[in-house]
Design an enzyme around this catalytic site. Structure first.
Site, mmCIF file in Angstrom:
data_model
loop_
_atom_site.group_PDB
_atom_site.id
_atom_site.type_symbol
_atom_site.label_atom_id
_atom_site.label_comp_id
_atom_site.label_asym_id
_atom_site.label_seq_id
_atom_site.Cartn_x
_atom_site.Cartn_y
_atom_site.Cartn_z
ATOM 1 C CG ASP A 49 -0.205 0.094 2.555
ATOM 2 O OD1 ASP A 49 0.950 -0.379 2.649
ATOM 3 O OD2 ASP A 49 -0.769 0.671 3.510
ATOM 4 C CG ASP A 71 4.113 -0.022 1.686
ATOM 5 O OD1 ASP A 71 3.548 -1.091 1.860
ATOM 6 O OD2 ASP A 71 3.925 0.977 2.414
ATOM 7 C CG ASN A 118 0.626 3.627 4.117
ATOM 8 O OD1 ASN A 118 0.421 3.641 5.325
ATOM 9 N ND2 ASN A 118 1.627 2.953 3.573
ATOM 10 C CB THR A 135 4.504 -4.374 3.205
ATOM 11 O OG1 THR A 135 4.174 -3.823 1.929
ATOM 12 C CG2 THR A 135 5.578 -5.416 3.057
ATOM 13 C CG PHE A 166 -1.780 2.016 9.425
ATOM 14 C CD1 PHE A 166 -2.747 3.004 9.563
ATOM 15 C CD2 PHE A 166 -1.552 1.489 8.163
ATOM 16 C CE1 PHE A 166 -3.469 3.459 8.471
ATOM 17 C CE2 PHE A 166 -2.274 1.930 7.062
ATOM 18 C CZ PHE A 166 -3.234 2.919 7.213
ATOM 19 C CG ASN A 167 0.229 -2.538 7.615
ATOM 20 O OD1 ASN A 167 -0.133 -1.491 7.105
ATOM 21 N ND2 ASN A 167 1.453 -3.036 7.454
ATOM 22 C CG HIS A 213 7.313 0.367 9.834
ATOM 23 N ND1 HIS A 213 7.432 0.257 11.193
ATOM 24 C CD2 HIS A 213 6.893 1.634 9.599
ATOM 25 C CE1 HIS A 213 7.102 1.407 11.769
ATOM 26 N NE2 HIS A 213 6.769 2.264 10.823
ATOM 27 C CG ASP A 214 5.945 -1.745 4.796
ATOM 28 O OD1 ASP A 214 5.532 -2.211 5.874
ATOM 29 O OD2 ASP A 214 5.321 -0.913 4.122
HETATM 30 C C1 BDR Z 1 2.849 0.170 8.606
HETATM 31 O O1 BDR Z 1 1.831 1.129 8.329
HETATM 32 C C2 BDR Z 1 2.144 1.854 7.168
HETATM 33 O O2 BDR Z 1 1.961 3.208 7.385
HETATM 34 C C3 BDR Z 1 3.546 1.501 6.783
HETATM 35 O O3 BDR Z 1 3.683 1.466 5.382
HETATM 36 C C4 BDR Z 1 3.761 0.141 7.406
HETATM 37 O O4 BDR Z 1 3.360 -0.890 6.539
HETATM 38 C C5 BDR Z 1 3.526 0.527 9.907
HETATM 39 O O5 BDR Z 1 2.588 0.521 10.953
HETATM 40 CA CA CA Z 2 2.856 -0.475 4.207
#
Ligand code: BDR
Ligand code: CA
Length: 309
Positions: free
Chosen positions: A9, A14, A38, A124, A165-166, A239-240
């Site tokens: 996303d 990502d 996102n 991701t 978030f994800n 993160h991703d």
């Molecule tokens: C995740 O949320 C998104 O904003 C980032 O791309 C990552 O996958 C982190 O919480």
């Molecule tokens: Ca992401």
């Protein structure tokens, strides 16, 4: 060689996962599937195509998938972190990579059904595409080699005090995935907040001075600003790409088997990954949860891969 479907996303982090997966010689990127997260699906899809066009990834199908969560009515986006476009910062030129006409859910099903049980799913973003594919065609589930995902945490959340978030974006989808019975590796915030793009890291990558490293630098400049504003971090956690890095070299990331369940009914903790760190539920572990990152090895791997552009 790991064959993967990268479900994204984009999203600043990502984008880095895409750069790694498309170029590292230990990864065969079979498809890029896009989900809303996102930002809206329209924007995350545009971003995926912009990234691919910018660095010349033109031999991998890019397909758009779910524009809304599976069941949840409310849709959340992360414009406070990734901006109005979902990928604020860099300026992209003309888009040369075209969108595949298949729906991402159908493409995931098609690839898995035709595979020799050797495809790893690498989500991701929110898990809407993956869970919908599993629901639409359950025959794909035993064909999945493993799922290496970014999401959740065994400690704190980021979008709410307890949810990441994800997972929070589509917790019902996450529940489908975490209970599917296939091997799962979870890169939660506990791990990904160790993958900090420090000034030293960014400056080193800047010296590569190619299309991918320049994109990395532009992305990190914006990401640094919002991560500081929202979370007070001096360096942004990337993160991703930890998912892809784990597949390239599993020694970079330490994991611990845990039972992980997803909270879907509580107002307060919706989307929390309830991780049985100490094993006190007695339930069988269903995931390897990442705990510790080898910082230098991780960034060397990113550097070495971006050098190949
Ligand atoms: C995740 O949320 C998104 O904003 C980032 O791309 C990552 O996958 C982190 O919480
Ligand atoms: Ca992401």
């Amino acid at each position: 060689m790991e064959k993967i479907i990268l479900d994204v996303d984009p999203g600043h982090d990502d984008a880095i996962a895409i750069l790694l997966a498309a170029k590292n010689p230990n990864i065969e990127l079979v498809a890029i599937t896009v989900v809303s997260g996102n930002q809206t699906l329209e924007k995350t899809t545009k971003n995926a195509l912009d990234i691919c066009s910018a660095v010349g990834i033109n031999n991998v199908p890019v397909a758009a998938g779910m524009s809304v969560p599976m069941i949840r009515k409310k849709q959340v986006v992360a414009n406070n972190i990734h901006g109005e476009s979902g990928l604020d910062g860099p300026h992209f030129g003309k888009q040369t990579v075209k969108l595949d006409s298949r729906h991402a859910v159908d493409l995931i099903i098609e690839i898995l059904l035709n595979s020799n049980n050797d495809i790893t799913l690498v989500p991701t973003g929110p898990l809407s595409n993956i869970a919908m594919a599993m629901k639409k065609e359950p025959l794909i589930v035993p064909k999945i080699k493993q799922i290496v995902l970014m999401g959740g945490s065994y400690q704190l959340g980021n979008v709410t005090p307890s949810a990441e978030f994800n997972i929070h974006s589509d917790a019902e989808a996450a529940q489908v995935v975490f209970s599917c019975g296939r091997p799962i590796v979870m890169m939660g915030l506990d791990l990904t907040r160790q993958a900090l793009a420090t000034i030293e890291v960014v400056n080193r990558i800047k010296t590569l001075n190619n299309t991918a490293s320049n994109l990395f630098v532009d992305l990190m400049e914006y990401f640094r600003m919002t991560q500081k504003k929202v979370f007070g971090f001096d360096s942004p956690p990337v993160h991703d790409p930890t998912t892809v890095a784990y597949l390239i070299d599993p020694t970079i990331i330490q994991t611990k088997p845990m039972n992980v369940e997803i909270e879907t009914s509580s107002e307060l903790t919706y989307g929390k990954t309830v991780c049985d760190y100490y094993g006190n539920t007695g339930k069988e572990p269903n995931a390897l949860v990442a705990t510790k990152l080898d910082f230098d090895k991780f960034w060397n791997l990113v550097y070495d891969t971006l050098k190949l552009y």
